[in-house]
Design an enzyme around this catalytic site. Structure first.
Site, mmCIF file in Angstrom:
data_model
loop_
_atom_site.group_PDB
_atom_site.id
_atom_site.type_symbol
_atom_site.label_atom_id
_atom_site.label_comp_id
_atom_site.label_asym_id
_atom_site.label_seq_id
_atom_site.Cartn_x
_atom_site.Cartn_y
_atom_site.Cartn_z
ATOM 1 C CB CYS A 60 -7.713 -1.907 0.832
ATOM 2 S SG CYS A 60 -6.885 -3.389 1.421
ATOM 3 C CD GLU A 62 -4.984 1.753 1.467
ATOM 4 O OE1 GLU A 62 -6.017 1.085 1.730
ATOM 5 O OE2 GLU A 62 -3.899 1.577 2.030
ATOM 6 C CB CYS A 102 -2.145 -4.288 2.650
ATOM 7 S SG CYS A 102 -3.180 -4.291 1.159
ATOM 8 C CB CYS A 105 -3.005 -0.992 -1.018
ATOM 9 S SG CYS A 105 -4.751 -1.312 -0.703
HETATM 10 ZN ZN LIG Z 1 -4.708 -2.677 1.120
#
Ligand SMILES: [Zn+2]
Length: 145
Positions: A60, A62, A102, A105
């Site tokens: 991801c 992040e 998500c 994360c």
């Molecule tokens: Zn994520």
């Protein structure tokens, strides 16, 4: 921390940084999310998602931003973090919009700064909320401390 409906100038700068990052590196079906975080010392780091042919290897945006921050500054904490999604070419709206992190994360952000603020969508706008509000009953490896 109280939920705040209105974003600060610094929050808007962070959204702009995430938006610039994904606009620069957008690739259909591969790079569609940008992120930006401000560390406790006030530095901004950006990331984009790294999709992968083998889906479980995807990372991801992040996490990429956090990794860049950690390489440069070590554990400097996360003051605020945001992710934005770039639309596909066939979507009606071509606006880059704030998206919620998500579940994985949310765990990651909490692990690196349990007081981090996260900018999330709020209708057509966005707001900043404490990470703890997004992660009730967080996973723990051992007993509560
Ligand atoms: Zn994520």
């Amino acid at each position: 921390m109280k939920r705040t409906a209105k974003l600060s100038k610094a929050d808007k700068e962070l959204i702009a940084a995430a938006t610039a990052a994904i606009k620069e590196r957008y690739r259909y079906d591969w790079q569609e999310v940008g992120a930006a975080l401000r560390t406790r010392s006030g530095n901004i780091f950006t990331g984009i998602n790294l999709d992968a042919y083998l889906g479980r290897m995807a990372v991801c945006a992040e996490a990429v931003a956090l990794g860049r921050a950690f390489v440069d500054l070590g554990d400097d904490g996360i003051d605020t973090i945001v992710a934005v999604r770039h639309p596909d070419p066939d979507e009606k709206s071509q606006d880059v919009a704030v998206v919620s992190p998500c579940g994985a994360c949310r765990e990651l952000i909490f692990d690196y700064d349990r007081k981090a603020r996260v900018i999330v969508p709020n209708g057509k706008s966005a707001e900043a909320v404490p990470i703890a509000d997004l992660l009730p009953n967080k996973y723990r490896r051992g007993p509560e401390r």
